[in-house]
Design an enzyme around this catalytic site. Sequence first.
Site, mmCIF file in Angstrom:
data_model
loop_
_atom_site.group_PDB
_atom_site.id
_atom_site.type_symbol
_atom_site.label_atom_id
_atom_site.label_comp_id
_atom_site.label_asym_id
_atom_site.label_seq_id
_atom_site.Cartn_x
_atom_site.Cartn_y
_atom_site.Cartn_z
ATOM 1 N N ASN A 1 1.428 -9.333 65.101
ATOM 2 C CA ASN A 1 2.810 -9.811 65.483
ATOM 3 C C ASN A 1 2.571 -10.758 66.678
ATOM 4 O OD1 ASN A 1 2.664 -6.785 66.206
ATOM 5 N ND2 ASN A 1 4.303 -7.614 67.598
ATOM 6 N N ASP A 2 3.457 -10.453 67.936
ATOM 7 C CA ASP A 2 3.734 -11.739 68.855
ATOM 8 C C ASP A 2 2.680 -12.181 69.357
ATOM 9 O OD1 ASP A 2 5.695 -9.768 68.526
ATOM 10 O OD2 ASP A 2 6.026 -9.291 70.600
ATOM 11 N N GLN B 1 -0.735 -9.622 69.364
ATOM 12 C CA GLN B 1 -0.337 -8.187 68.954
ATOM 13 C C GLN B 1 -1.117 -8.063 67.810
ATOM 14 O OE1 GLN B 1 1.932 -5.735 70.654
ATOM 15 N NE2 GLN B 1 0.647 -6.856 72.071
ATOM 16 N N TRP C 1 1.283 -3.640 74.692
ATOM 17 C CA TRP C 1 2.271 -4.514 74.071
ATOM 18 C C TRP C 1 2.447 -5.936 74.631
ATOM 19 C CZ3 TRP C 1 7.047 -0.597 72.833
ATOM 20 C CH2 TRP C 1 6.672 0.120 71.909
ATOM 21 N N GLU D 1 13.968 -8.943 73.755
ATOM 22 C CA GLU D 1 12.492 -8.857 73.673
ATOM 23 C C GLU D 1 11.992 -10.165 74.207
ATOM 24 O OE1 GLU D 1 12.021 -7.392 69.743
ATOM 25 O OE2 GLU D 1 11.449 -5.680 70.519
#
Length: 539
Positions: free
Chosen positions: A21-22, A38, A81, A201
Amino acid sequence: SIVSKNYRTAYHFQPRKNWINDPNGPMYYKGVYHLFYQYNPGSVIPGNKTWAHSVSTDLINWVRLQPALERTEPYDAKGCWSGSATILGDGQPAILYTGADDVKNQAQCIAFPSNLSDPYLREWTKPDSNPVIRPVGPGLNRSQFRDPTTGWAGPDGQWRIAVGAELNGYSAALLYKSQDFVHWNRVEHPLYSSNSSTMWECPDFFAAIPGNGSGLDPSMAAPSGAKHVLKVSLDSCDKYMVGVYDLKRDEFVPDTVLDDRRLWPRIDYGNYYASKSFFDAKKGRRIIWGWTNESDSSSDDSAKGWAGIQAIPRTIWLDCQSKQLLQWPVAEVESLRRNGISHQGIELEKGGLFEIKGTDTLQADVEIDFEPEAMDSIDPFDPSWLMDTEKHCRKVDASVHGGLGPFGLAVLASANMEEHTAVHFRVYKAEHKYMILMCCDLRRSSLRPGLYTPAYGGFFEFDLEEERKISLRTLIDRSAVESFGGGGKVCIMARVYPATLIEDGGARMYAFNNGTSTVKVSQLKAWSMRRAHVNVKKA
Ligand code: FRU
């Protein structure tokens, strides 16, 4: 299977396998671009997040390294994270990331390169002072507190960062200050907060000079005349505000406050989330990365063995009126082009279809300028459409005749058009201006069942009388269709999984017009795109 092989992108960033992800901590350091992201090392579903790490010299070809951050400490036992990199005053990079622990605390943690003479910065050390920012303080929700930004220097010489948080039940970008980047104090008021939503976020905060394509170095004071941009991720998309950074109050002040967050402008109107930008000191520009999820089923993800890609890195800058951000794929992506074709002066009457031949249709870069022949059949604009652009896109289907438009590009089309993805424009007349809708309609993108196939859309203002040409650029990369309208005013990233892809070379590509007014394609250029080296080699 053959299907999964064909959906794998050829030049968008992705790991060899598993879930991503990110984008995290992008930076340029001593001749090398770094991208962390991520990553779940063991699965195609989210979980066990580590910071995977890749390096590049051109932002297109990537070499994978060992993970930079793994779940080794109690404070990051549940995951390392998202976070950011900052190049400190002495030239040393630092990472700030969110550690998630076993009891739902989120805290901000720091890491430094273990060996500064390693040009790839393979190994990172977490000092004992971690976590450097604990989830404590008035109004804070300890499990909604994450994603620190890159640091910027304030007028007092101290570093500042923002952290996404839920403050008294509302969204906030909390502000922290530090002299040494290790000891942090929370500034009493947030950088910005809003009661229009909950947790934000991945905030991103940067300065930009209106109308200037150059980026600004966050470690230096922003020049006078600079504006600031605050980007936040929520509602499955990335939204932003343009405003000023009031140095006296140490606060972001948006130029316009829109209470209804559906009206906030978006970085991208498609499948694009958790973006992060960085200042590229090599070329003096700001570049933004964003994550693009899969939109097939999770059983497809297991069959593919991978899930998630990053959008093509984009140069990002502010328009001269400080109204909106503009984005364009980094020039380096053009190094993948080959077998260019070009056409001029194609008249597309109502119902007109022009097949673009001579380039690869699964991996292509297409640029088209559309010029309306007449301005007399333009339909009126209704501002209420701005509340739900996807709904409006569903209504003004590419096959429904309008006044001026729909016209655009149909990609990954089967011979009988049963399957195709349409990227198109529709022009409207508002008071004293034109509003253009750009859609990327996935409803016919595949005959396969069980896929998420929305009709994405965004509006942009356009000076049609002055500028005449409405441009579209689309990067096609197997399951990725990434489009830039009006020179980068509206961007739409989409994922499609057509059955047509099963036969290589079976897909077609067309320019079309379904509006009443004739539209001229004054210029059409297309290229096949080579496969890039994306994480196939390990350094
Ligand atoms: C955004 C996000 C972040 C978090 C990370 C965890 O997609 O939820 O807020 O830090 O992903 O992987």
